[in-house]
Design an enzyme around this catalytic site. Structure first.
Site, PDB file in Angstrom:
ATOM      1  N   ALA A 155       5.878  13.714  -2.285  1.00 47.63           N
ATOM      2  CA  ALA A 155       6.230  12.309  -2.091  1.00 47.63           C
ATOM      3  C   ALA A 155       7.744  12.192  -1.943  1.00 47.63           C
ATOM      4  O   ALA A 155       8.479  12.431  -2.909  1.00 47.63           O
ATOM      5  CB  ALA A 155       5.741  11.474  -3.273  1.00 47.63           C
ATOM      6  N   PHE A 171      10.287   4.823  -0.160  1.00 47.86           N
ATOM      7  CA  PHE A 171       9.419   5.729  -0.919  1.00 47.86           C
ATOM      8  C   PHE A 171       8.019   5.769  -0.317  1.00 47.86           C
ATOM      9  O   PHE A 171       7.467   4.743   0.068  1.00 47.86           O
ATOM     10  CB  PHE A 171       9.352   5.251  -2.375  1.00 47.86           C
ATOM     11  CG  PHE A 171       8.284   5.904  -3.199  1.00 47.86           C
ATOM     12  CD1 PHE A 171       8.262   7.277  -3.388  1.00 47.86           C
ATOM     13  CD2 PHE A 171       7.294   5.133  -3.802  1.00 47.86           C
ATOM     14  CE1 PHE A 171       7.268   7.876  -4.153  1.00 47.86           C
ATOM     15  CE2 PHE A 171       6.302   5.728  -4.567  1.00 47.86           C
ATOM     16  CZ  PHE A 171       6.290   7.101  -4.748  1.00 47.86           C
ATOM     17  N   HIS A 172       7.448   6.978  -0.254  1.00 48.29           N
ATOM     18  CA  HIS A 172       6.059   7.178   0.168  1.00 48.29           C
ATOM     19  C   HIS A 172       5.349   7.935  -0.939  1.00 48.29           C
ATOM     20  O   HIS A 172       5.651   9.102  -1.202  1.00 48.29           O
ATOM     21  CB  HIS A 172       6.022   7.985   1.467  1.00 48.29           C
ATOM     22  CG  HIS A 172       4.669   8.035   2.111  1.00 48.29           C
ATOM     23  ND1 HIS A 172       3.528   8.415   1.428  1.00 48.29           N
ATOM     24  CD2 HIS A 172       4.260   7.771   3.375  1.00 48.29           C
ATOM     25  CE1 HIS A 172       2.493   8.371   2.235  1.00 48.29           C
ATOM     26  NE2 HIS A 172       2.912   7.986   3.440  1.00 48.29           N
ATOM     27  N   SER A 173       4.386   7.292  -1.595  1.00 50.84           N
ATOM     28  CA  SER A 173       3.698   7.949  -2.705  1.00 50.84           C
ATOM     29  C   SER A 173       2.591   8.861  -2.181  1.00 50.84           C
ATOM     30  O   SER A 173       2.304   8.909  -0.988  1.00 50.84           O
ATOM     31  CB  SER A 173       3.110   6.913  -3.664  1.00 50.84           C
ATOM     32  OG  SER A 173       1.815   6.511  -3.261  1.00 50.84           O
TER      33      SER A 173
END
Length: 954
Positions: free
Chosen positions: A791, A810-812
């Protein structure tokens, strides 16, 4: 009375050195005169630049001095006009001095000299205020032409030790000054260091003085000339005529320019070389496009689709192991090459499936054709070298095309006219090039062996090709790839894609020249060790040090190409090129699996192991070096055959490819100059101190119909007036994604600063940040991901209206890995809680509103607020904030660009956060309202949706 000559009376004579002296004096008067007048009349104005003035900056640049201010501009223009006459005379005398009957170089240098003179007039009389674009075009043309002019004059310099000594000193000083010049310009333009522009200015003035001084050296040789004026018809009056001296200057002894460039220039030979190189360009364009076409299908299937098998289109050289097929292919090599053009025709196919099949067939035929061509030319080393040079220069041309078109190749199948494609022109030129370059080979189908004994293992040679092709494709097919490997965010501590991408391209060209002129060194274990060290530094280091390793590796790979390919051509093409492309395909899959491990069988084995891939690449190249080292050198083979080490035809043929290389490198430098960012960006609504921020998952810049989507993305971002936008699924710097960088086009076209985010060697799907506000600092994070995909996150600090504001992109992780997502939520919440500054989160969270991890991201743990807690219809994209007044929120449909909508929030700096109460639009300042064009049906299928119109808050 003056003596009579059959062609008239001599009425005046003067020494040729005065042409040089007048040129030098007039040129110096132009620049120095303007400087004195400017310092006297407008000192504080001409030392001021876009960031600083006096006393931080205290000496003016050349452009500021000779620019638009009266009277210094007039002083400069007057004297530079007076310089033009002597300048043309100087170029003419130099041509007379250096011309020889068996060389075309003097004529070429003279034409460059005339071109420089005309372009000097262009940037002199068309200032940046008059027309900025044309001023830059003339200026860069002049600077670029200085390179062949200087090199040509050095090569043609007569045997005069004094003149040659001064030329070398002035030329060395000129080119040596370019390095600190560029460094301090970047310190000023990018880092905004106070005083850097003053230091830059000193180097700029030094360049001017050295440029004029270099041409002033001609006075030494021109002193041997006497220019005579004759009266052919007795029209002069008076007795002042003087006789010319009876002594005639002894003819200058012809100078040997250098073996490569001697001999009569042939336009047919040069056109052949250009056609060969374009043929190589077509090959690399098709090969680099195949991965993008294949990638579309697992992308939209979210897993293995079956179409991935098309990556095996490159193994067609295995067919050449069948003697009858090999004979047929070599005998009809032109037909095979022309059939490969289906790869360039594939843009005409509407369905993605048909486009993939067409591109795959093109790659199949192209790999078959090139392997057969190398094998067929093996009996004549100079012809084989020419084909290898074309193959390598084709890669360089492909990289330069991508450099010019923001990392997209304009003739790819994912390009067409609406998104900047040049498919029709590219196809037409490819047809002409192939008709020209495939007229014949050294073999008409028979297996004519290469000269000398065949030693070395064919299998090892094939493995060497696998490593070579993988290195060329994965690292050198785009000039920005290795730069992004070493990128770590702001402040800038290393190279940037523009202009430093040109350095990568120059290193590639230097490497190829090394491989051609020093093949013994290119195949040595010493040079191989240097390449391994470069690969290790690139893989393990960042910033400038990491990039120096990248340059060393680029030089080595291109230098090794002629040696490894020529050695492989000595053996059966099935054993070398067939095996090479098969192992190359395995390497391609491996370097995708290091990041796609969650989607492929056995993927966790390769998880985050780019170091393994790089090690395997260098070991494979080492296999090729081992095989090539077993083969006797070219000199030994010539002795073996009893032939002299002298081939005028080969030498002349090589020179044409070097001319093409020089042109390509000059083109790369020009592109770097023209693309250099302006860094004068402004937000859309500064009066209200507004920040319009968006988050968008762009699905690797391929739309639903497999077209590159940068143009359509650009239009929506511009029309939504976004000051800040986070982009997810944005890392395209892999073979399977085309080694692209969408952010370059968006940043330059929209006028925004850009942070690419964690680089390709960080094993994520990418996150990027574009901002109208300067990025003061940025840090890249890889959040805890013990099971699923990594991530990525960017934590950037922006200077928004004099106030520092933090932005998180942000990319989870995936839905299937809940523990990963829990750990990631805690990590990010801690980051956001710790910042004392106002903050915005632009994110992909994979959670429902008010449930589960949402309460970690929103609330006391993070200190962040949801932009609209009442919006229950969210799962992925969220915008959170703190310390800012949130005034509006909108959701905009994606059309067919991607699979995720664009979410947008409006904020105001230096105002309290406010409430969650809705207010009507007419109570909101005009600068804080969302654009009207997306209401109702919107435009291009983009419209406000879910709650049908934007929401505004008190």
């Amino acid at each position: 009375m003056a003596p009579k000559f059959k062609d008239g009376d001599v009425v005046a004579t003067f020494n040729g050195k005065w042409v040089s002296w007048v040129h030098t004096v007039m040129a110096y008067c132009a620049f120095v005169g303007a400087l004195f007048v400017g310092l006297w009349l407008h000192y504080h104005k001409i030392v001021e630049n876009e960031f600083y003035g006096y006393p931080q900056e205290w000496f003016p640049s050349v452009s500021a001095t000779i620019g638009d201010r009266y009277p210094e501009r007039s002083v400069f223009m007057l004297f530079i006009a007076l310089t033009s006459g002597p300048r043309f005379a100087l170029v003419g005398l130099w041509y007379i001095l250096t011309r020889t009957p068996n060389s075309s170089l003097p004529g070429f240098v003279a034409s460059v000299g005339i071109f420089r003179t005309l372009t000097c007039g262009g940037w002199t009389y068309v200032t940046s205020t008059d027309d900025h674009d044309w001023h830059d075009i003339f200026m860069i043309s002049y600077l670029v032409a200085t390179i062949p002019w200087t090199a040509g004059c050095l090569a043609l310099s007569p045997r005069n030790p004094v003149a040659l000594k001064y030329r070398k000193r002035f030329a060395g000083g000129f080119f040596g000054t370019l390095v600190p010049l560029v460094y301090f310009f970047i310190q000023h333009k990018v880092h905004r260091v106070a005083g850097a522009y003053t230091i830059y200015s000193f180097f700029e003035w030094t360049l001017v003085l050295l440029d004029v001084a270099f041409d002033a050296v001609t006075a030494i040789e021109f002193a041997n000339f006497e220019i005579v004026v004759k009266d052919l018809r007795g029209i002069t009056r008076g007795a002042g005529n003087k006789a010319v001296a009876d002594a005639v200057l002894e003819k200058e002894k012809e100078k040997q320019i250098g073996q490569v460039f001697s001999g009569v220039f042939s336009w047919f030979g040069f056109i052949d070389a250009v056609a060969d190189v374009y043929n190589g360009f077509a090959f690399w364009s098709m090969l680099t496009s195949l991965g993008v076409c294949v990638w579309y299908f697992p992308l939209w299937h979210m897993g293995i689709s079956g179409y991935e098998v098309m990556v095996m289109c490159t193994i067609s050289p295995f067919l050449l192991g069948i003697k009858s097929v090999r004979f047929l292919v070599i005998k009809n090599i032109r037909i095979v090459h022309l059939l490969s053009l289906s790869g360039l025709l594939s843009w005409l196919a509407k369905s993605p499936e048909n486009r993939l099949f067409s591109a795959g067939f093109g790659v199949w035929m192209s790999c078959l054709a090139w392997a057969a061509t190398f094998y067929a030319e093996r009996s004549q080393p100079h012809r084989l070298e020419a084909r290898i040079s074309a193959f390598c220069l084709g890669l360089l041309a492909s990289s330069i095309a991508k450099f010019a078109f923001y990392t997209n190749n304009p003739i790819w199948p994912i390009m067409h006219a609406p998104n900047g494609g040049w498919n029709k022109l590219g196809l037409a030129l490819a047809v002409l090039a192939m008709l020209r370059s495939t007229r014949s080979t050294a073999s008409s189908g028979a297996d004519i062996p290469a000269p000398g004994p065949n030693k070395g293992s064919p299998a090892l040679a094939g493995l060497g090709l696998a490593g070579l092709f993988f290195a060329m494709h994965s690292l050198l097919s785009d000039s920005s790839t290795m730069i992004l490997w070493v990128w770590e965010g702001y402040p800038i501590r290393g190279p940037i894609a523009v202009p430093h991408g040109a350095w990568t391209l120059l290193a590639m060209g230097f490497g190829l020249v090394t491989g051609l002129f020093a093949p013994g060194f290119a195949r040595s274990w010493t040079f191989y060790g240097i390449g391994c060290i470069g690969a290790a530094i690139l893989t393990t280091s960042s910033h400038w040090f990491g990039y120096y390793g990248a340059l060393a590796l680029a030089i080595y790979v291109m230098a090794a190409a002629p040696v490894l390919i020529s050695n492989a051509a000595r053996h059966s093409p099935a054993s070398t090129f067939g095996l090479g492309f098969l192992v190359y395909n395995i390497m391609v899959l491996a370097h995708v699996w290091v990041v796609a491990y969650a989607f492929v069988p056995g993927g966790p084995i390769m998880r985050e192991h780019t170091d393994w891939v790089q090690t395997a690449m260098m070991l494979l190249i080492g296999c090729g070096v081992f095989s090539a080292a077993s083969q006797p050198s070219a000199q030994s083979i010539q002795k073996y055959k009893g032939k002299p080490n002298y081939n005028p035809a080969a030498r002349k043929e090589r020179s044409y490819y070097l001319y093409v290389l020089a042109f390509l490198e000059l083109l790369a430098i020009a592109i770097a100059y023209l693309r250099f960012p302006s860094y004068n960006y402004t937000p859309y609504h500064p009066q209200e101190k507004a920040i319009t921020a968006g988050i968008w998952t762009i699905h690797f810049s391929l739309d639903n119909d497999m077209w590159s989507s940068e143009y359509r993305m650009r239009d929506l971002i511009k029309e939504m007036e976004l000051d800040v936008v986070g982009l997810l699924e944005s890392d395209l710097q892999r073979i399977i994604m085309g080694n692209r960088d969408t952010t370059q086009f968006l940043a330059e076209d929209l006028g925004m600063y850009v942070d690419f985010g964690p680089g390709p060697n960080k094993h994520t799907w990418g996150s990027a940040l574009l901002s109208k506000f300067p990025i003061v600092n940025s840090t890249h994070h890889l959040l805890p991901s013990p099971v699923g995909e990594l991530a990525p996150a960017i934590h950037a600090t922006l200077d928004a209206y004099g106030r520092y504001v933090d932005v998180f992109v942000f990319h989870s992780g995936q839905e299937e890995d809940p523990e990963d997502r829990r750990l990631q939520s805690e990590y990010l919440a801690k980051l956001m809680k710790e910042t004392p500054r106002p903050a915005i989160l632009l994110s992909y969270l994979v959670t429902k509103p008010l449930e589960g991890n949402y309460n970690t991201y929103v609330g006391e743990k993070s200190g962040m607020r949801d932009i609209d807690p009442s919006d229950w219809d969210r799962w992925c994209e969220y915008i959170l904030y703190k310390g800012l007044k949130r005034t509006g929120y909108a959701r905009v449909s994606r059309s067919t660009i991607t699979d995720t909508e664009l979410q947008v929030g409006k904020f105001v700096v230096d105002q309290p956060e406010g409430s969650n109460n809705f207010v009507p639009e007419d109570q909101v300042a005009p600068g804080l309202r969302f654009p009207q064009i997306f209401r109702g049906q919107g435009v291009r299928d983009h419209r406000y949706h879910v709650f049908e119109e934007p929401r505004y808050f008190s």
